[in-house]
Design an enzyme around this catalytic site. Structure first.
Site, PDB file in Angstrom:
ATOM      1  N   HIS A 131       0.732  -1.201  -0.024  1.00 29.30           N
ATOM      2  CA  HIS A 131       0.039   0.128   0.173  1.00 29.30           C
ATOM      3  C   HIS A 131       0.843   1.337   0.081  1.00 29.30           C
ATOM      4  CE1 HIS A 131      -3.655  -2.217   0.176  1.00 29.30           C
ATOM      5  NE2 HIS A 131      -3.393  -2.665   1.658  1.00 29.30           N
ATOM      6  N   CYS A 230      -0.490   1.574  -5.228  1.00 26.30           N
ATOM      7  CA  CYS A 230      -1.574   2.525  -5.914  1.00 26.30           C
ATOM      8  C   CYS A 230      -0.687   3.852  -6.202  1.00 26.30           C
ATOM      9  CB  CYS A 230      -2.692   2.640  -5.092  1.00 26.30           C
ATOM     10  SG  CYS A 230      -2.356   3.089  -3.328  1.00 26.30           S
TER      11      CYS A 230
END
Length: 247
Positions: A131, A230
């Protein structure tokens, strides 16, 4: 061939999208876990200004054996320059498990980086998901810096530490992939290819779609590691770092 590519892309979207929506609020967790209990003293061969006697300086490093005692799913440690990224890496039978769990398998908003379940640390391509955040420099957030070629030139390599060896990887491409675009190849999520021809086609396509040219060549004998996180500027996109093993 077109059907196969679409099928691969669809499966890749499912996997890569696990990282979507984890754009933490300012109240989110900065780290998935405090690893201070897993550090040990280590001697590093380097001389500092404070070390005028040219003796070996002492520093702490993560202990893979201690980490594995806590969680046998630990498969290695990822270490970037200056330890901007210095994280234990896990692998589970599926890619959902560690999306929001820490080393103790307890809930953690930031999760823990994991190797894709369809491969392993010895695959042709070791894919690691982690993440990132708009507000906190968690886990793989520093990978966003590779959008700028100047940062790449300063930090072109990283290491992966296993029980048996320390591997060095050289980054050869940085991509910004749109998960909503099926024409935007998502083969980077594969752990292997059917033939040298398909592998070479993937490398050529990746280099053509890179954000900038690195000048690093890749051949069929090379083994890869791919880091995925991301894009905090656009939740539908991913930053993809492609690297080849150099030792």
């Amino acid at each position: 061939m077109k059907y196969k590519k679409i099928k691969i892309a669809a499966l890749a979207i499912v996997t890569a999208s696990l990282l979507g929506g984890i754009l933490y609020s300012e109240f989110g967790t900065k780290k998935s876990y405090d690893y201070s209990d897993y550090y040990v003293e280590s001697k590093a061969n380097k001389t500092t200004k404070e070390n005028k006697d040219n003796e070996e300086a002492s520093e702490k490093e993560l202990s893979l054996s201690l980490l594995k005692q806590a969680n046998n799913d630990i498969v290695g440690i990822l270490e970037s320059d200056n330890r901007v990224i210095y994280e234990p890496i896990v692998q589970a039978p599926d890619n959902d498990y560690y999306v929001r769990k820490n080393i103790n398998k307890e809930y953690a908003n930031a999760g823990i980086p994991f190797v894709s379940a369809d491969g392993n640390i010895d695959s042709k391509n070791v894919v690691i998901y982690g993440h990132s955040s708009k507000w906190n420099s968690i886990i793989f957030t520093p990978l966003m810096s590779y959008i700028n070629q100047s940062y790449y030139k300063e930090h072109p390599t990283f290491k992966f530490i296993t029980e048996n060896e320390t591997r060095t990887y050289q980054i050869f491409e940085v991509m910004n992939v749109d998960l909503n675009n099926l024409n935007d190849s998502l083969e980077f999520t594969q752990s292997s290819w059917d033939s040298d021809t398909s592998f070479n086609a993937f490398i050529s396509d990746s280099i053509n779609r890179g954000l900038y040219k690195t000048g690093i060549s890749v051949n069929t004998d090379d083994k890869l590691m791919t880091l995925v996180t991301c894009d905090t500027r656009n939740d539908n996109k991913r930053i993809v770092i492609l690297a080849k093993r150099t030792d």
